[in-house]
Design an enzyme around this catalytic site. Structure first.
Site, mmCIF file in Angstrom:
data_model
loop_
_atom_site.group_PDB
_atom_site.id
_atom_site.type_symbol
_atom_site.label_atom_id
_atom_site.label_comp_id
_atom_site.label_asym_id
_atom_site.label_seq_id
_atom_site.Cartn_x
_atom_site.Cartn_y
_atom_site.Cartn_z
ATOM 1 N N TYR A 91 0.827 -1.207 0.000
ATOM 2 C CA TYR A 91 0.000 0.000 0.000
ATOM 3 C C TYR A 91 0.860 1.256 0.000
ATOM 4 O O TYR A 91 2.047 1.218 0.299
ATOM 5 C CB TYR A 91 -0.970 0.006 1.197
ATOM 6 C CG TYR A 91 -0.310 0.238 2.533
ATOM 7 C CD1 TYR A 91 -0.218 1.525 3.067
ATOM 8 C CD2 TYR A 91 0.224 -0.814 3.269
ATOM 9 C CE1 TYR A 91 0.392 1.744 4.301
ATOM 10 C CE2 TYR A 91 0.831 -0.596 4.492
ATOM 11 C CZ TYR A 91 0.912 0.687 5.002
ATOM 12 O OH TYR A 91 1.511 0.906 6.218
ATOM 13 N N CYS A 92 0.225 2.363 -0.358
ATOM 14 C CA CYS A 92 0.840 3.688 -0.296
ATOM 15 C C CYS A 92 -0.275 4.659 0.080
ATOM 16 O O CYS A 92 -1.239 4.259 0.730
ATOM 17 C CB CYS A 92 1.526 4.040 -1.620
ATOM 18 S SG CYS A 92 0.422 4.076 -3.047
ATOM 19 N N SER A 93 -0.194 5.894 -0.328
ATOM 20 C CA SER A 93 -1.230 6.842 0.078
ATOM 21 C C SER A 93 -2.436 6.840 -0.854
ATOM 22 O O SER A 93 -3.568 6.908 -0.396
ATOM 23 C CB SER A 93 -0.662 8.252 0.207
ATOM 24 O OG SER A 93 -0.063 8.651 -0.997
#
Length: 193
Positions: free
Chosen positions: A143-145
């Site tokens: 995941y990331c933002s």
């Protein structure tokens, strides 16, 4: 008189033709040629369609057939609710945060992170792949933002033989936008410290 009759006939034909055009569904020719585009890579190439397979000219990721998105995609995209189900079923999921160290430690943004997540910025995943080899047989949630970087990291993992890769669509922003009613596990698995 003949001129007026001709004019009335032409108007009637025009009205009938307009009715036919407006009430008929357009027939679309089936385009048998596949179209490919980059999976979200955070580049302007995201929505550029090309006629055949290949790699994105901006990020190098493999292009995906828009008519069959699972073709060639070596990871699964999950929405927030599906991630909740995954984490409830398998507490040993490896959580890989591919944001910058500043984002991960909350110095540059305050959107939180998954508890017990590993942090390897997307630009370093390929160079630091050996750190992840011990998790090769485990499910890895990347995941990331906003899900612009995590697909790139997921592709790198896949290229290095990882098979159980999941990508959080929309990233932490989509996760945090969910109400506790819709996503009761939200605060169980993430922290905003």
């Amino acid at each position: 008189m003949k001129g007026q009759k001709l004019k009335n006939t032409l108007v009637a034909i025009g009205v009938l033709l307009a009715i036919v055009i407006l009430t008929t569904e357009p027939v679309k020719a089936q385009d048998s040629k596949p179209h490919y585009k980059c999976t979200p890579c955070g580049c302007s190439q995201d929505d550029v369609l090309v006629a055949g397979p290949g790699n994105c000219s901006s990020c190098g990721m493999k292009l995906i057939n828009i008519h069959n998105p699972d073709e060639g995609l070596a990871y699964n995209n999950l929405n927030s609710a599906q991630v909740c189900e995954l984490l409830e079923k398998d507490p040993d999921v490896i959580l890989l945060d591919v944001r910058s160290e500043g984002e991960f430690t909350q110095r540059t943004t305050k959107i939180g992170r998954f508890k017990n997540a590993l942090n390897i910025p997307v630009s370093e995943v390929a160079d630091r792949i050996d750190e992840l080899k011990q998790y090769k047989e485990k499910t890895i949630l990347v995941y990331c933002s906003i899900s612009a970087r995590s697909p790139r990291a997921s592709a790198v993992l896949a290229e290095n033989g990882f098979k159980k890769i999941k990508n959080l669509m929309g990233g932490l922003n989509a996760w945090n936008e969910q109400s506790l009613e819709k996503l009761p596990c939200r605060d169980t698995y993430t922290t905003k410290q």
